[in-house]
Write a protein that holds these residues in place. Sequence first.
Motif, PDB file in Angstrom:
ATOM      1  N   TRP A   1       0.835  -1.201   0.000  1.00 50.62           N
ATOM      2  CA  TRP A   1       0.000   0.000   0.000  1.00 50.62           C
ATOM      3  C   TRP A   1       0.871   1.252   0.000  1.00 50.62           C
ATOM      4  CZ3 TRP A   1       0.488  -3.704   3.683  1.00 50.62           C
ATOM      5  CH2 TRP A   1       1.002  -3.350   4.928  1.00 50.62           C
ATOM      6  N   GLN A   2       0.350   2.286  -0.669  1.00 52.93           N
ATOM      7  CA  GLN A   2       1.051   3.560  -0.785  1.00 52.93           C
ATOM      8  C   GLN A   2       0.178   4.687  -0.234  1.00 52.93           C
ATOM      9  OE1 GLN A   2       3.847   4.163  -4.243  1.00 52.93           O
ATOM     10  NE2 GLN A   2       2.318   2.910  -5.268  1.00 52.93           N
ATOM     11  N   TYR A   3       0.841   5.665   0.371  1.00 51.65           N
ATOM     12  CA  TYR A   3       0.162   6.818   0.950  1.00 51.65           C
ATOM     13  C   TYR A   3       0.128   7.974  -0.046  1.00 51.65           C
ATOM     14  CZ  TYR A   3       0.969   4.515   5.500  1.00 51.65           C
ATOM     15  OH  TYR A   3       0.991   3.637   6.549  1.00 51.65           O
ATOM     16  N   GLU A   4      -0.911   8.775   0.042  1.00 49.03           N
ATOM     17  CA  GLU A   4      -0.944  10.000  -0.759  1.00 49.03           C
ATOM     18  C   GLU A   4       0.144  10.952  -0.283  1.00 49.03           C
ATOM     19  OE1 GLU A   4      -4.211  13.065  -2.569  1.00 49.03           O
ATOM     20  OE2 GLU A   4      -4.599  12.267  -0.577  1.00 49.03           O
ATOM     21  N   ASN A   5       0.298  11.039   1.027  1.00 50.06           N
ATOM     22  CA  ASN A   5       1.346  11.855   1.634  1.00 50.06           C
ATOM     23  C   ASN A   5       2.313  10.910   2.334  1.00 50.06           C
ATOM     24  OD1 ASN A   5       2.975  13.524   3.144  1.00 50.06           O
ATOM     25  ND2 ASN A   5       1.318  14.804   3.920  1.00 50.06           N
ATOM     26  N   THR A   6       3.536  10.800   1.791  1.00 52.07           N
ATOM     27  CA  THR A   6       4.472   9.816   2.338  1.00 52.07           C
ATOM     28  C   THR A   6       4.796  10.076   3.813  1.00 52.07           C
ATOM     29  OG1 THR A   6       6.335  11.130   1.500  1.00 52.07           O
ATOM     30  CG2 THR A   6       5.556   9.315   0.122  1.00 52.07           C
TER      31      THR A   6
ATOM     32  N   TYR B   1       5.478   7.577   8.220  1.00 53.22           N
ATOM     33  CA  TYR B   1       6.489   7.655   9.266  1.00 53.22           C
ATOM     34  C   TYR B   1       5.867   7.800  10.651  1.00 53.22           C
ATOM     35  CZ  TYR B   1       8.602   8.971   4.836  1.00 53.22           C
ATOM     36  OH  TYR B   1       8.954   9.019   3.506  1.00 53.22           O
ATOM     37  N   ALA B   2       4.517   7.828  10.701  1.00 50.50           N
ATOM     38  CA  ALA B   2       3.771   7.835  11.962  1.00 50.50           C
ATOM     39  C   ALA B   2       4.044   9.052  12.828  1.00 50.50           C
ATOM     40  CB  ALA B   2       4.026   6.553  12.758  1.00 50.50           C
TER      41      ALA B   2
ATOM     42  N   ARG C   1      -2.794   8.419  11.325  1.00 47.16           N
ATOM     43  CA  ARG C   1      -2.807   8.284   9.868  1.00 47.16           C
ATOM     44  C   ARG C   1      -1.866   7.176   9.386  1.00 47.16           C
ATOM     45  NH1 ARG C   1      -5.571  11.796   7.158  1.00 47.16           N
ATOM     46  NH2 ARG C   1      -4.369  11.467   5.232  1.00 47.16           N
ATOM     47  N   TYR C   2      -1.299   6.445  10.319  1.00 48.41           N
ATOM     48  CA  TYR C   2      -0.413   5.341   9.982  1.00 48.41           C
ATOM     49  C   TYR C   2      -1.228   4.065   9.804  1.00 48.41           C
ATOM     50  CZ  TYR C   2       3.214   1.776  10.531  1.00 48.41           C
ATOM     51  OH  TYR C   2       4.034   0.687  10.356  1.00 48.41           O
ATOM     52  N   VAL C   3      -0.880   3.276   8.786  1.00 46.16           N
ATOM     53  CA  VAL C   3      -1.559   2.011   8.523  1.00 46.16           C
ATOM     54  C   VAL C   3      -0.610   0.883   8.903  1.00 46.16           C
ATOM     55  CG1 VAL C   3      -2.659   0.561   6.786  1.00 46.16           C
ATOM     56  CG2 VAL C   3      -2.872   3.052   6.642  1.00 46.16           C
TER      57      VAL C   3
ATOM     58  N   PHE D   1      -8.950   3.268   5.233  1.00 44.44           N
ATOM     59  CA  PHE D   1      -7.799   4.168   5.282  1.00 44.44           C
ATOM     60  C   PHE D   1      -7.754   5.030   4.011  1.00 44.44           C
ATOM     61  CE2 PHE D   1      -6.458   0.281   7.633  1.00 44.44           C
ATOM     62  CZ  PHE D   1      -6.392   0.842   8.901  1.00 44.44           C
ATOM     63  N   PRO D   2      -8.576   6.064   3.945  1.00 43.04           N
ATOM     64  CA  PRO D   2      -8.629   6.919   2.742  1.00 43.04           C
ATOM     65  C   PRO D   2      -7.352   7.709   2.494  1.00 43.04           C
ATOM     66  CG  PRO D   2      -9.989   7.827   4.506  1.00 43.04           C
ATOM     67  CD  PRO D   2      -9.568   6.476   4.955  1.00 43.04           C
ATOM     68  N   GLN D   3      -6.402   7.701   3.429  1.00 38.43           N
ATOM     69  CA  GLN D   3      -5.121   8.379   3.199  1.00 38.43           C
ATOM     70  C   GLN D   3      -4.232   7.604   2.230  1.00 38.43           C
ATOM     71  OE1 GLN D   3      -6.157   6.945   6.033  1.00 38.43           O
ATOM     72  NE2 GLN D   3      -4.482   6.428   7.436  1.00 38.43           N
ATOM     73  N   LEU D   4      -4.641   6.376   1.860  1.00 43.16           N
ATOM     74  CA  LEU D   4      -3.892   5.575   0.896  1.00 43.16           C
ATOM     75  C   LEU D   4      -4.369   5.883  -0.515  1.00 43.16           C
ATOM     76  CD1 LEU D   4      -3.867   2.096   2.693  1.00 43.16           C
ATOM     77  CD2 LEU D   4      -2.176   3.935   2.863  1.00 43.16           C
ATOM     78  N   THR D   5      -3.463   5.756  -1.487  1.00 42.78           N
ATOM     79  CA  THR D   5      -3.845   5.984  -2.884  1.00 42.78           C
ATOM     80  C   THR D   5      -4.225   4.693  -3.583  1.00 42.78           C
ATOM     81  OG1 THR D   5      -1.547   5.770  -3.625  1.00 42.78           O
ATOM     82  CG2 THR D   5      -2.326   7.981  -3.083  1.00 42.78           C
TER      83      THR D   5
END
Length: 494
Positions: free
Chosen positions: A376-381, A385-386, A391-393, A429-433
Amino acid sequence: MFTMDDLNQMDTQTLTGTLGSIFEHSSWIAERSAALRPFSSLSDLHRKMTGIVKAADRETQLDLIKKHPRLGTKKTMSDDSVREQQNAGLSKLEQQEYEEFLMLNEHYYDRFGFPFILAVKGKTKQDIHQALLARLESERETEFQQALIEIYRIARFRLADIITEKGETQMKRTMSYGKGNVFAYRTFLKPLTGVKQIPESSFAGRSNTVVGVDVTCEIGGEAFLPSFTDGDNTLVVATDSMKNFIQRHLASYEGTTTEGFLHYVAHRFLDTYSHMDKITLTGEDIPFEAMPAYEEKELSTSRLVFRRSRNERSRSVLKAERSGNTITITEQYSEIMDLQLVKVSGNSFIGFIRDEYTTLPEDGNRPLFVYLNISWQYENTNDAYASDPARYVAAEQVRDLASTVFHELETPSIQNLIYHIGCRILARFPQLTDVSFQSQNHTWDTVVEEIPGSKGKVYTEPRPPYGFQHFTVTREEAEKEKQKAAEKCRSLKA
């Protein structure tokens, strides 16, 4: 900042003034380099300037070495040396530290006849002190050559501070090296707390009482070309040094996740070694689980004893590149690998093409054994890093989501299963792309079809080859699936 075009077009006097401080109080090197133009790259310029020094006679080389200041001294030195020593903390020595450096430097000079030289960029005063003590044990010729190597490194750092290679056409080649299987363990890392709670998982954080990581480090840059073509190791960072660098920085890491550790180490590498252009770090978690403990007449969870888990593996990948003085994260993703799930009923596979090549029977209720790799990838990297734990998965949550969807779904195919797992992960987790899958079908072969008095069967391992699937679910697809589910719910209520 200057470009190579700028340097190639300068007259000799201007070029000498621009590059005159690259080698301490030795502008003659810059003046002679004018005749070696054009410079095709920063590495080419550095190679030509160091070549001038290497071609010089012994007396000239010794004179160059002696022009360098003694580390930790308060005497006059070049602006570059002042800045470099300040960044290493040598300008803020306590009186006792200053006297210690002064004594060791005098001892070194008396022993070898020239000052102790070290490229101090990225190093602490403790690092420098240890290096000085160690090198006092060397032979004179060894130290003479080491002094020149350090001067070449200092020159490379100084060139990188004033020259940009932006806009140049770089040679397209595969050129990298690194170190794999760097194992590092740490006790009492900062705990991971404050993660978002989801219905499908009981995961609430990690104590990080004991953590382990298996790191692979790969670096690249045009500065390493001479090590391949000429056997010139002047700018080579030994892979053993990479190992030590990674392990020691686990001690200074103040975060809570492997993703954050890789981000921290990547920046420290590129800050310390300015001739590195890019770095790829892969970190595989080595999980430990707390064991039961019987204390005060009741069974609880030990805070001291852990067992190494042998289940699925979590991994993080980070790629970073340098552009001028800017470090950019070019790729970051997290993944869980080798997640092995079996569902004993509620799975079918029917309706596929049947022709003269088909031997597989249709099955309306089969056991299904799948191996899953999920990334999985984040929209905001930065979310990886938590710094904001909410917002950490966590890999544990992705694992539990996959299991829950598998439990709930009447599975018509593995393809459909991984699609719905991806949609559920993105819904939570909508923060993921996006979420990507690599799956394999390891469904068992039937040995005994019917057992009297039981609904069970007997199976054995399937014979290879195995079927596999690759698929990526995007956030847009997850939103459409969510809308479809909402419309279905409304029509049922109507």
